[in-house]
Design a protein around this motif. Structure first.
Motif, PDB file in Angstrom:
ATOM      1  N   GLN A  38      -3.512   4.950  -1.542  1.00  0.00           N
ATOM      2  CA  GLN A  38      -4.055   5.847  -0.899  1.00  0.00           C
ATOM      3  C   GLN A  38      -3.505   7.083  -0.990  1.00  0.00           C
ATOM      4  OE1 GLN A  38      -3.904   3.786   2.808  1.00  0.00           O
ATOM      5  NE2 GLN A  38      -5.524   2.301   2.762  1.00  0.00           N
ATOM      6  N   SER A  39      -4.478   7.992  -1.485  1.00  0.00           N
ATOM      7  CA  SER A  39      -3.572   9.341  -1.896  1.00  0.00           C
ATOM      8  C   SER A  39      -4.718  10.652  -1.451  1.00  0.00           C
ATOM      9  CB  SER A  39      -3.323   9.700  -3.224  1.00  0.00           C
ATOM     10  OG  SER A  39      -4.431   9.637  -4.017  1.00  0.00           O
ATOM     11  N   GLY A  40      -3.990  11.533  -1.082  1.00  0.00           N
ATOM     12  CA  GLY A  40      -4.641  13.106  -0.538  1.00  0.00           C
ATOM     13  C   GLY A  40      -5.605  13.011   0.375  1.00  0.00           C
ATOM     14  N   ASP A  41      -5.429  12.009   1.359  1.00  0.00           N
ATOM     15  CA  ASP A  41      -6.152  12.200   2.651  1.00  0.00           C
ATOM     16  C   ASP A  41      -5.058  12.367   3.718  1.00  0.00           C
ATOM     17  OD1 ASP A  41      -7.685  11.120   4.851  1.00  0.00           O
ATOM     18  OD2 ASP A  41      -8.604   9.613   4.034  1.00  0.00           O
ATOM     19  N   THR A  42      -5.442  13.506   4.290  1.00  0.00           N
ATOM     20  CA  THR A  42      -4.471  13.773   5.467  1.00  0.00           C
ATOM     21  C   THR A  42      -4.635  13.033   6.841  1.00  0.00           C
ATOM     22  OG1 THR A  42      -6.199  15.380   6.118  1.00  0.00           O
ATOM     23  CG2 THR A  42      -4.450  16.220   4.602  1.00  0.00           C
ATOM     24  N   ASP A  43      -5.650  12.192   6.880  1.00  0.00           N
ATOM     25  CA  ASP A  43      -5.737  11.244   8.108  1.00  0.00           C
ATOM     26  C   ASP A  43      -4.753   9.918   7.797  1.00  0.00           C
ATOM     27  OD1 ASP A  43      -7.623  12.745   9.611  1.00  0.00           O
ATOM     28  OD2 ASP A  43      -9.177  11.931   8.693  1.00  0.00           O
ATOM     29  N   LEU A  44      -4.560   9.739   6.423  1.00  0.00           N
ATOM     30  CA  LEU A  44      -3.528   8.591   6.134  1.00  0.00           C
ATOM     31  C   LEU A  44      -2.277   8.758   5.597  1.00  0.00           C
ATOM     32  CD1 LEU A  44      -6.373   6.447   4.357  1.00  0.00           C
ATOM     33  CD2 LEU A  44      -5.726   6.137   6.838  1.00  0.00           C
ATOM     34  N   ALA A  45      -2.130   9.907   4.871  1.00  0.00           N
ATOM     35  CA  ALA A  45      -0.978  10.002   4.080  1.00  0.00           C
ATOM     36  C   ALA A  45      -0.370  11.173   4.731  1.00  0.00           C
ATOM     37  CB  ALA A  45      -1.437  10.402   2.565  1.00  0.00           C
ATOM     38  N   PRO A  46       1.061  11.152   4.290  1.00  0.00           N
ATOM     39  CA  PRO A  46       1.949  12.184   4.989  1.00  0.00           C
ATOM     40  C   PRO A  46       1.806  13.630   4.160  1.00  0.00           C
ATOM     41  CG  PRO A  46       3.419  10.775   3.746  1.00  0.00           C
ATOM     42  CD  PRO A  46       1.909  10.158   3.824  1.00  0.00           C
ATOM     43  N   PHE A  47       2.463  14.868   4.739  1.00  0.00           N
ATOM     44  CA  PHE A  47       2.301  16.068   4.065  1.00  0.00           C
ATOM     45  C   PHE A  47       3.004  16.013   2.735  1.00  0.00           C
ATOM     46  CE2 PHE A  47       4.466  19.942   3.138  1.00  0.00           C
ATOM     47  CZ  PHE A  47       3.485  20.623   3.039  1.00  0.00           C
ATOM     48  N   ASP A  48       2.151  16.786   1.840  1.00  0.00           N
ATOM     49  CA  ASP A  48       2.510  17.009   0.368  1.00  0.00           C
ATOM     50  C   ASP A  48       2.311  18.523   0.187  1.00  0.00           C
ATOM     51  OD1 ASP A  48       2.071  17.416  -2.493  1.00  0.00           O
ATOM     52  OD2 ASP A  48       2.803  15.421  -2.421  1.00  0.00           O
ATOM     53  N   THR A  49       2.948  19.388  -0.385  1.00  0.00           N
ATOM     54  CA  THR A  49       2.574  20.752  -0.456  1.00  0.00           C
ATOM     55  C   THR A  49       1.198  20.836  -1.097  1.00  0.00           C
ATOM     56  OG1 THR A  49       5.001  21.275  -0.555  1.00  0.00           O
ATOM     57  CG2 THR A  49       3.581  22.951  -1.294  1.00  0.00           C
TER      58      THR A  49
ATOM     59  N   VAL B 237       0.823  -1.402   0.101  1.00  0.00           N
ATOM     60  CA  VAL B 237      -0.006   0.042   0.229  1.00  0.00           C
ATOM     61  C   VAL B 237       0.887   1.189   0.073  1.00  0.00           C
ATOM     62  CG1 VAL B 237      -0.342   0.005   2.613  1.00  0.00           C
ATOM     63  CG2 VAL B 237      -1.766   1.063   1.033  1.00  0.00           C
ATOM     64  N   VAL B 238       0.685   2.249  -0.868  1.00  0.00           N
ATOM     65  CA  VAL B 238       1.143   3.520  -0.994  1.00  0.00           C
ATOM     66  C   VAL B 238       0.495   4.528  -0.491  1.00  0.00           C
ATOM     67  CG1 VAL B 238       2.435   4.998  -2.596  1.00  0.00           C
ATOM     68  CG2 VAL B 238       2.556   2.617  -3.028  1.00  0.00           C
ATOM     69  N   GLN B 239       0.901   5.286   0.508  1.00  0.00           N
ATOM     70  CA  GLN B 239       0.159   6.269   1.199  1.00  0.00           C
ATOM     71  C   GLN B 239       0.958   7.735   0.761  1.00  0.00           C
ATOM     72  OE1 GLN B 239       0.247   4.880   5.125  1.00  0.00           O
ATOM     73  NE2 GLN B 239      -1.898   4.496   5.202  1.00  0.00           N
ATOM     74  N   SER B 240       0.306   8.312  -0.150  1.00  0.00           N
ATOM     75  CA  SER B 240       0.796   9.513  -1.015  1.00  0.00           C
ATOM     76  C   SER B 240       0.025  10.900  -0.554  1.00  0.00           C
ATOM     77  CB  SER B 240       0.889   9.416  -2.387  1.00  0.00           C
ATOM     78  OG  SER B 240       1.281  10.615  -3.012  1.00  0.00           O
ATOM     79  N   GLY B 241       0.825  11.817  -0.025  1.00  0.00           N
ATOM     80  CA  GLY B 241       0.185  13.104   0.042  1.00  0.00           C
ATOM     81  C   GLY B 241      -0.172  13.750  -1.009  1.00  0.00           C
ATOM     82  N   GLY B 242       0.138  13.452  -2.333  1.00  0.00           N
ATOM     83  CA  GLY B 242      -0.064  13.975  -3.508  1.00  0.00           C
ATOM     84  C   GLY B 242      -1.483  13.619  -3.924  1.00  0.00           C
ATOM     85  N   ALA B 243      -2.548  14.569  -4.152  1.00  0.00           N
ATOM     86  CA  ALA B 243      -4.014  14.505  -4.360  1.00  0.00           C
ATOM     87  C   ALA B 243      -4.001  13.997  -6.143  1.00  0.00           C
ATOM     88  CB  ALA B 243      -4.916  15.460  -4.236  1.00  0.00           C
ATOM     89  N   ASP B 244      -4.593  13.022  -6.577  1.00  0.00           N
ATOM     90  CA  ASP B 244      -4.921  12.805  -8.098  1.00  0.00           C
ATOM     91  C   ASP B 244      -6.107  13.440  -8.384  1.00  0.00           C
ATOM     92  OD1 ASP B 244      -5.457  11.637 -10.465  1.00  0.00           O
ATOM     93  OD2 ASP B 244      -4.723   9.690  -9.985  1.00  0.00           O
ATOM     94  N   LEU B 245      -5.991  14.524  -9.076  1.00  0.00           N
ATOM     95  CA  LEU B 245      -6.939  15.512  -9.499  1.00  0.00           C
ATOM     96  C   LEU B 245      -7.432  15.207 -10.780  1.00  0.00           C
ATOM     97  CD1 LEU B 245      -5.767  18.894  -8.682  1.00  0.00           C
ATOM     98  CD2 LEU B 245      -6.976  17.299  -7.189  1.00  0.00           C
ATOM     99  N   GLY B 246      -7.324  13.691 -11.064  1.00  0.00           N
ATOM    100  CA  GLY B 246      -7.791  13.415 -12.564  1.00  0.00           C
ATOM    101  C   GLY B 246      -6.323  13.248 -13.565  1.00  0.00           C
TER     102      GLY B 246
END
Length: 388
Positions: free
Chosen positions: A143-154, A109-118
């Motif tokens: 799992q991306s873009g969820d601040t409860d799961l993923a670490p910080f991303d600008t 499982v990859v937990q990415s702070g980057g949000a996939d906007l399409g």
């Protein structure tokens, strides 16, 4: 369009003037001294640039220099081109973080702070992780873009997704690879230097092969060393510049003012494309969006300031019938030294081409300069002096 106007004033071919002045690999971009984003700006080198191949291919496709004529005396045909440059996030300001975990069945499982906007960022993260860990991509969940799961991303902005968020996923996967090799060596009582990962998900080179599911069973069991987890960040002080060359052929009806796009070719340098189909899809969408704001989209207000174009039909967003007759996107591969797997950004740069390339093609067709969007029939006729 300013370069095209200068070329006309100098009596030069547009491409000739572009070639005399354009950026090339190894050049220093002094203009970045003016673009510090709140800090003192500084010049940066161009370490990868696909404009040579993009221009060569585009000129071939559009048959530059060949005059096209119409049987209808009201239809004037013209060609245009432009070159594009963008960035890949903001080095020195942006940061991305990522966590990669091995689950109990040997999947990840990859937990990415980057949000996939399409944009396909989740697929980019999954492909990088699968590539580094020699796993089937179906065994990687993002799992991306969820601040409860993923670490910080600008954030998902400034064309930073592949370069920054993708770079963090790559770094985390590389750290997990080293943990997998070290733990496998401990379990098999051998040196990690002789071990390697092999598709579809096993450690080889030791006394025996060990599958990821076996490794997960050992590490997460009652006597195990613990779940294998790696986290990493990505920051950069180096710039990664994507480039593009767009070419168009238009037919302008000088009686009605209507502009028809007959050909549109987008040649894009995004480094090494992580997912070519998604990358091309981003360009198709970006170009069609910019065709919309160049030709159709307009907010019209009445005398009291009320907007009259308040729905998608009246505002004029492009639809399937507005696609150019011959619409092509080709990726020009380069190997960027700083982007993950040599990749650079792709989506935002593709939006920048339609307005200038269409304006240049319209001038080539009927001799008018359009400096205001949209290039609607009314504005074309107004520039031709046929209406006020």
């Amino acid at each position: 369009m300013a370069v095209k106007e200068l070329a006309v004033e100098l009596g030069m071919d547009h491409v000739e003037l572009v070639e005399k002045n354009r950026v090339r690999e190894g050049a220093m971009l002094e203009i970045l001294k003016c673009l510090g984003e709140g800090r003192e700006g500084k010049a940066a080198p161009v370490d990868s640039c696909g404009l040579d191949a993009a221009l060569s291919r585009g000129l071939e496709l559009i048959e530059w220099g060949k005059k096209e004529d119409s049987d209808n005396p009201d239809i004037k045909i013209g060609k245009g081109m432009c070159i594009l440059q963008q960035g890949s996030g903001l080095p020195g300001l942006d940061q991305a973080n990522c966590i990669v975990k091995m689950l109990g069945d040997g999947s990840f499982v990859v937990q990415s702070g980057g949000a996939d906007l399409g944009t396909g960022l989740d697929t980019v993260a999954a492909k990088m992780t699968a590539e580094i860990l020699c796993a089937d991509i179906s065994r990687v969940t993002v799992q991306s873009g969820d601040t409860d799961l993923a670490p910080f991303d600008t954030g998902a902005y400034a064309s930073s997704g592949t370069y920054f968020s993708g770079g963090a996923a790559r770094n985390a996967a590389e750290k997990l690879r080293e943990k997998i090799l070290a733990e496998s060596a401990r379990l098999m009582n051998c040196s990690p230097e002789g071990l390697s990962l092999e598709f579809p998900g096993k450690v080889v080179g030791g006394p025996k092969e060990m599958t990821y599911s076996e490794l997960a069973w050992h590490t997460q069991g009652g006597e195990g060393s613990g779940q294998l987890i790696a986290s990493a960040s990505f920051t950069a002080d180096k710039f990664s510049f994507p480039y593009g060359a767009h070419f168009a052929q238009v037919a302008v009806n000088v009686r009605t003012g209507k502009v028809k796009i007959q050909k549109y070719y987008a040649l894009q340098d995004c480094g090494t494309p992580i997912n070519p189909e998604l990358a091309r899809g981003q360009v198709f969408g970006g170009v069609l969006k910019s065709i919309g704001h160049a030709l159709y989209e307009e907010m019209i207000f009445d005398n009291e300031g009320r907007c009259l174009t308040t729905d998608l039909r009246s505002y004029g967003v492009p639809m399937i019938g507005d696609i150019p007759d011959d619409f092509r996107v080709e990726l020009v591969e380069t190997d960027d030294p700083y982007g993950p797997f040599g990749a650079k950004s792709i989506a935002e740069i593709s939006v920048n081409g339609a307005a200038p390339v269409l304006a240049n093609a319209i001038h080539d067709a009927c001799g008018i300069w359009l400096r205001k969007w949209p290039f609607s029939p009314e504005n074309v006729l107004r520039a031709l002096g046929k209406i006020e």
